[in-house]
Design an enzyme around this catalytic site. Structure first.
Site, PDB file in Angstrom:
ATOM      1  N   ASP A  21       0.856  -1.191   0.000  1.00 54.44           N
ATOM      2  CA  ASP A  21       0.000   0.000   0.000  1.00 54.44           C
ATOM      3  C   ASP A  21       0.892   1.241   0.000  1.00 54.44           C
ATOM      4  O   ASP A  21       1.831   1.334   0.785  1.00 54.44           O
ATOM      5  CB  ASP A  21      -0.881  -0.014   1.265  1.00 54.44           C
ATOM      6  CG  ASP A  21      -1.733   1.241   1.403  1.00 54.44           C
ATOM      7  OD1 ASP A  21      -2.171   1.527   2.530  1.00 54.44           O
ATOM      8  OD2 ASP A  21      -1.936   1.927   0.375  1.00 54.44           O
ATOM      9  N   ASN A  23      -0.602   4.572  -0.340  1.00 56.66           N
ATOM     10  CA  ASN A  23      -1.355   5.803  -0.007  1.00 56.66           C
ATOM     11  C   ASN A  23      -2.210   5.624   1.247  1.00 56.66           C
ATOM     12  O   ASN A  23      -3.265   6.247   1.376  1.00 56.66           O
ATOM     13  CB  ASN A  23      -2.231   6.212  -1.203  1.00 56.66           C
ATOM     14  CG  ASN A  23      -3.272   5.143  -1.517  1.00 56.66           C
ATOM     15  OD1 ASN A  23      -3.135   3.991  -1.092  1.00 56.66           O
ATOM     16  ND2 ASN A  23      -4.321   5.514  -2.229  1.00 56.66           N
ATOM     17  N   ASP A  25      -4.402   3.632   2.497  1.00 55.00           N
ATOM     18  CA  ASP A  25      -5.821   3.254   2.578  1.00 55.00           C
ATOM     19  C   ASP A  25      -5.962   1.769   2.929  1.00 55.00           C
ATOM     20  O   ASP A  25      -7.051   1.217   2.901  1.00 55.00           O
ATOM     21  CB  ASP A  25      -6.553   3.564   1.259  1.00 55.00           C
ATOM     22  CG  ASP A  25      -6.020   2.730   0.092  1.00 55.00           C
ATOM     23  OD1 ASP A  25      -6.556   2.856  -1.033  1.00 55.00           O
ATOM     24  OD2 ASP A  25      -5.063   1.931   0.287  1.00 55.00           O
ATOM     25  N   ASP A  29      -1.499  -1.258  -4.037  1.00 54.53           N
ATOM     26  CA  ASP A  29      -1.769  -0.471  -5.259  1.00 54.53           C
ATOM     27  C   ASP A  29      -0.563  -0.469  -6.190  1.00 54.53           C
ATOM     28  O   ASP A  29       0.498  -1.005  -5.850  1.00 54.53           O
ATOM     29  CB  ASP A  29      -2.165   0.961  -4.870  1.00 54.53           C
ATOM     30  CG  ASP A  29      -1.199   1.542  -3.833  1.00 54.53           C
ATOM     31  OD1 ASP A  29      -1.654   1.886  -2.722  1.00 54.53           O
ATOM     32  OD2 ASP A  29      -0.001   1.585  -4.137  1.00 54.53           O
ATOM     33  N   ASP A  98      -3.509 -10.183 -16.383  1.00 60.17           N
ATOM     34  CA  ASP A  98      -4.500 -11.247 -16.246  1.00 60.17           C
ATOM     35  C   ASP A  98      -5.657 -10.963 -17.200  1.00 60.17           C
ATOM     36  O   ASP A  98      -6.266  -9.887 -17.121  1.00 60.17           O
ATOM     37  CB  ASP A  98      -5.009 -11.282 -14.793  1.00 60.17           C
ATOM     38  CG  ASP A  98      -5.407 -12.678 -14.357  1.00 60.17           C
ATOM     39  OD1 ASP A  98      -5.023 -13.075 -13.237  1.00 60.17           O
ATOM     40  OD2 ASP A  98      -6.099 -13.359 -15.142  1.00 60.17           O
ATOM     41  N   ASP A 199      -7.552 -16.393 -17.760  1.00 63.54           N
ATOM     42  CA  ASP A 199      -8.411 -16.957 -16.715  1.00 63.54           C
ATOM     43  C   ASP A 199      -9.386 -17.998 -17.283  1.00 63.54           C
ATOM     44  O   ASP A 199     -10.115 -17.714 -18.232  1.00 63.54           O
ATOM     45  CB  ASP A 199      -9.208 -15.787 -16.108  1.00 63.54           C
ATOM     46  CG  ASP A 199      -9.957 -16.191 -14.877  1.00 63.54           C
ATOM     47  OD1 ASP A 199      -9.314 -16.627 -13.917  1.00 63.54           O
ATOM     48  OD2 ASP A 199     -11.189 -16.074 -14.886  1.00 63.54           O
ATOM     49  N   GLU A 256      -4.984 -20.620 -17.869  1.00 62.58           N
ATOM     50  CA  GLU A 256      -5.418 -21.340 -16.667  1.00 62.58           C
ATOM     51  C   GLU A 256      -6.509 -22.305 -17.095  1.00 62.58           C
ATOM     52  O   GLU A 256      -7.513 -21.873 -17.674  1.00 62.58           O
ATOM     53  CB  GLU A 256      -5.962 -20.384 -15.604  1.00 62.58           C
ATOM     54  CG  GLU A 256      -6.316 -21.113 -14.326  1.00 62.58           C
ATOM     55  CD  GLU A 256      -7.460 -20.508 -13.549  1.00 62.58           C
ATOM     56  OE1 GLU A 256      -8.310 -19.829 -14.154  1.00 62.58           O
ATOM     57  OE2 GLU A 256      -7.503 -20.681 -12.324  1.00 62.58           O
ATOM     58  N   HIS A 332      -3.108 -17.261  -6.059  1.00 62.19           N
ATOM     59  CA  HIS A 332      -4.118 -16.552  -5.257  1.00 62.19           C
ATOM     60  C   HIS A 332      -5.353 -17.399  -4.992  1.00 62.19           C
ATOM     61  O   HIS A 332      -6.233 -16.998  -4.219  1.00 62.19           O
ATOM     62  CB  HIS A 332      -4.509 -15.274  -6.003  1.00 62.19           C
ATOM     63  CG  HIS A 332      -5.169 -15.568  -7.305  1.00 62.19           C
ATOM     64  ND1 HIS A 332      -4.507 -16.143  -8.379  1.00 62.19           N
ATOM     65  CD2 HIS A 332      -6.440 -15.433  -7.704  1.00 62.19           C
ATOM     66  CE1 HIS A 332      -5.341 -16.324  -9.371  1.00 62.19           C
ATOM     67  NE2 HIS A 332      -6.533 -15.911  -8.993  1.00 62.19           N
ATOM     68  N   ASP A 333      -5.439 -18.576  -5.643  1.00 62.47           N
ATOM     69  CA  ASP A 333      -6.591 -19.479  -5.437  1.00 62.47           C
ATOM     70  C   ASP A 333      -6.237 -20.677  -4.567  1.00 62.47           C
ATOM     71  O   ASP A 333      -7.101 -21.527  -4.329  1.00 62.47           O
ATOM     72  CB  ASP A 333      -7.071 -20.052  -6.779  1.00 62.47           C
ATOM     73  CG  ASP A 333      -7.718 -19.018  -7.653  1.00 62.47           C
ATOM     74  OD1 ASP A 333      -7.699 -19.209  -8.886  1.00 62.47           O
ATOM     75  OD2 ASP A 333      -8.231 -18.013  -7.120  1.00 62.47           O
TER      76      ASP A 333
HETATM   77  O1  TEU Z   1     -10.104 -19.574 -11.038  1.00 58.39           O
HETATM   78  C1  TEU Z   1     -10.863 -20.623 -11.620  1.00 58.39           C
HETATM   79  C2  TEU Z   1     -10.890 -21.773 -10.752  1.00 58.39           C
HETATM   80  O2  TEU Z   1     -11.045 -22.868 -11.221  1.00 58.39           O
HETATM   81  C3  TEU Z   1     -10.689 -21.581  -9.278  1.00 58.39           C
HETATM   82  O3  TEU Z   1     -11.547 -20.558  -8.817  1.00 58.39           O
HETATM   83  C4  TEU Z   1     -11.097 -22.852  -8.591  1.00 58.39           C
HETATM   84  O4  TEU Z   1     -12.475 -23.008  -8.889  1.00 58.39           O
HETATM   85  C5  TEU Z   1     -10.842 -22.763  -7.108  1.00 58.39           C
HETATM   86  O5  TEU Z   1     -10.952 -21.500  -6.705  1.00 58.39           O
HETATM   87  C6  TEU Z   1      -9.471 -23.326  -6.810  1.00 58.39           C
HETATM   88  O6  TEU Z   1      -9.618 -24.683  -6.702  1.00 58.39           O
HETATM   89  C7  TEU Z   1     -10.054 -18.384 -11.825  1.00 58.39           C
HETATM   90  C8  TEU Z   1      -9.375 -17.310 -10.996  1.00 58.39           C
HETATM   91  O7  TEU Z   1      -8.030 -17.697 -10.727  1.00 58.39           O
HETATM   92  C9  TEU Z   1     -10.171 -17.157  -9.730  1.00 58.39           C
HETATM   93  O8  TEU Z   1      -9.520 -16.252  -8.824  1.00 58.39           O
HETATM   94  C10 TEU Z   1     -11.545 -16.615 -10.110  1.00 58.39           C
HETATM   95  O9  TEU Z   1     -12.338 -16.576  -8.942  1.00 58.39           O
HETATM   96  C11 TEU Z   1     -12.235 -17.534 -11.136  1.00 58.39           C
HETATM   97  O10 TEU Z   1     -11.374 -17.967 -12.188  1.00 58.39           O
HETATM   98  C12 TEU Z   1     -13.366 -16.790 -11.817  1.00 58.39           C
HETATM   99  O11 TEU Z   1     -12.820 -15.761 -12.611  1.00 58.39           O
HETATM  100 CA    CA Z   2      -3.453   1.837  -1.415  1.00 60.50          CA
END
Ligand code: TEU
Ligand code: CA
Length: 557
Positions: A21, A23, A25, A29, A98, A199, A256, A332-333
């Site tokens: 971050d 700024n 908040d 960013d 992305d 994605d 992905e 991130h998933d």
């Molecule tokens: O993820 C697709 C996806 O298959 C994952 O969300 C999966 O269903 C689970 O979260 C992990 O096992 C992509 C993106 O990476 C995710 O952040 C998004 O939520 C999703 O597509 C929809 O855009």
């Molecule tokens: Ca910020």
């Protein structure tokens, strides 16, 4: 000449809202990212992958895009983006964005118009179907719980959303949709970005007729991913996208692809460069399951090592000389790598973080490092559903605990603490200062309370830290053509504790030997003339492997 740079690149994934971050908040960013470029140069990575930073109502943290050509204001302005891109290139790094084009936000102007009537110019931009016997057109379920269909009275029709109802699926059968998507891609590529992570790109071709999906007797809905993955026109769409857009730029692409198989990936990530450069497959991160299919991914099982070895090795051997692998433990998933595949107890956290890093980075493919993985950041231990931020976790808890009553709250919390995406979204841990140096105010999402012990500043002061181990692994990938081009052979496939494999290239051989257990075990792979390249203990005892010990030997014959 077929571009090759993606084969030697190491990618660092940044989840913008949780990185830095600038700024006050409490939200990460673009200027914050720019402040940290020197850190990435020191780590040695080549490419930055940014999760979506486009305008979005944030139902799914930016994966619901309402304008592809505007920056989400919480991240900054388009000028901030242009400055960041210029700074990335001045640091001799590349920037991959992305691309989310299986669906848009329901606030995108295309959808706002499409849902008004059956005759407007965007009427056919999404997947609209008449009710069947007064109900949804088929049995598909959403990945975020509930039905994959939502009814709109203005049209007296349902629209499809494989994810949240605020994420309507685009109709890729419509050539106008494809042309509009290609225009949005060119907008960013003409700015000079260096690639796209795409994605759920293997969901864009839906099966003709939208037939019902396989549905277990007890589940409320059919498994739409099974029905949709790798649809009949996917190769055609990717080849058209390549011809019309990708082939005109020197960029890197990764698709992905949930549920993709090696056979399909050989098609989509073919070395002939006619589709994508590589894919993210899910077979290793989806290991571990439970008896009740209604629970889907929710369980508390650690992946079995023999299964893990076979899964990753199958991808290594089947794609060899045909397609290109991506290599990742988390994103991130996914939960944090050291918690899922290593052992995040204090006495083993750093050792096992280095061990899983060596195991992955010794393989063939492009490695991806998720921000925080390089310092061994761990899962959080949430104690109540109110602490979770992610739509997937919140909706799953509501459906499985409160609605279907398949599992009790305590058990579901244990499952969420094993697999939830929230673990990957706690802010980056830079120092032991208040708010971990991520911000000067309370961050938008809970910090992991172990940040005083686990942070970048501390890692940089310890020559044996996970950070310097990653730095060395990245350096080796840049130095050793064997890592990029060598063959792969799994050794002792059925050993339940050791993950060992061999790489060969010209007169060079590499052995990677990792002990995934907390027992000391013996091994017999090292040869006298081998050079110990990297080792996650201070000294090498030769024929034994201590708990979570890993080593890489290099031989030239
Ligand atoms: O993820 C697709 C996806 O298959 C994952 O969300 C999966 O269903 C689970 O979260 C992990 O096992 C992509 C993106 O990476 C995710 O952040 C998004 O939520 C999703 O597509 C929809 O855009
Ligand atoms: Ca910020």
């Amino acid at each position: 000449m077929q571009k090759e740079w993606f084969k030697n690149a190491v990618v660092y994934q940044i989840y913008p809202r949780s990185f830095q971050d600038s700024n006050a908040d409490g939200i990460g960013d673009l200027r914050g990212i720019q402040q940290r470029l020197d850190y990435l140069v020191q780590l040695g990575v080549d490419v930055i992958w940014l999760n979506p930073i486009y305008q979005s109502p944030d139902v799914d943290n930016g994966y619901d895009i309402s304008d592809y050509r505007k920056i989400q204001p919480i991240y900054g302005t388009m000028q901030d983006f242009d400055n960041l891109l210029a700074a990335v290139h001045q640091h001799h790094l590349k920037l991959m964005m992305d691309l989310v084009v299986n669906h848009t936000s329901d606030q995108h102007r295309w959808f706002l118009e499409s849902k008004q009537s059956r005759t407007n110019p965007y009427a056919d931009f999404y997947i609209w179907r008449d009710p069947v016997d007064g109900h949804a057109p088929n049995n598909w379920g959403s990945a975020f719980s509930g039905s994959a269909w939502t009814y709109v009275p203005e049209r007296q029709q349902y629209y499809l959303h494989l994810f949240a109802r605020e994420q309507p699926d685009l109709n890729w059968e419509n050539k106008k949709v494809r042309q509009h998507v290609y225009e949005e891609m060119r907008f960013w590529l003409d700015k000079g970005i260096d690639g796209f992570r795409m994605d759920v790109i293997n969901l864009i071709s839906k099966p003709f007729g939208l037939p019902d999906a396989p549905q277990s007797s007890t589940a409320l809905y059919g498994d739409s991913f099974t029905a949709v993955t790798d649809g009949p026109r996917l190769n055609g769409f990717l080849q058209e996208m390549n011809r019309e857009v990708l082939a005109h730029y020197d960029i890197m692409t990764v698709g992905e692809m949930p549920d993709v198989t090696t056979a399909a990936a050989i098609d989509y990530a073919n070395l002939n460069g006619k589709e994508l450069d590589m894919v993210f497959q899910f077979q290793h991160v989806d290991l571990g399951g439970n008896s009740d299919p209604r629970l889907g991914k929710w369980n508390d099982e650690k992946p079995d090592l023999v299964d893990l070895k076979k899964t990753l090795s199958t991808w290594q051997t089947r794609l060899a000389n045909k397609a290109w692998n991506s290599l990742y433990w988390n994103n991130h998933d996914q939960p944090r790598a050291v918690s899922r595949f290593g052992d995040d107890r204090p006495q083993y956290r750093e050792l096992s973080a280095k061990m899983i890093a060596l195991t992955l980075h010794g393989m063939q493919g492009t490695p991806y490092i998720y921000a925080g993985e390089e310092i061994g950041m761990t899962n959080v231990n949430f104690t109540d559903i109110s602490e979770f931020e992610d739509i997937e976790a919140i909706n799953a808890f509501e459906q499985l605990v409160n609605q279907e009553k398949i599992v009790d709250a305590t058990t579901m919390l244990r499952y969420l603490n094993t697999r939830s995406r929230d673990h990957a979204r706690t802010p980056m841990q830079w120092s032991d200062q208040l708010y971990s140096g991520f911000s000067t105010v309370q961050p938008y999402f809970a910090l992991n309370q172990n940040y005083p012990e686990i942070n970048v500043e501390k890692a940089k002061q310890d020559p044996n830290s996970v950070f310097y181990f990653y730095q060395k692994l990245i350096e080796l990938r840049h130095q050793l053509p064997l890592l990029t081009y060598g063959t792969y052979q799994l050794l002792d496939p059925d050993d339940p504790q050791i993950f060992a494999y061999q790489r060969q290239y010209q007169n060079q051989t590499l052995f990677v030997i990792s002990n995934f257990s907390e027992q000391t075990v013996r091994h017999a792979y090292s040869q006298e003339q081998g050079e110990l390249l990297i080792h996650n203990y201070a000294e090498d005892l030769g024929q034994t492997l201590r708990p979570y010990e890993s080593k890489m030997y290099y031989y030239q014959s």
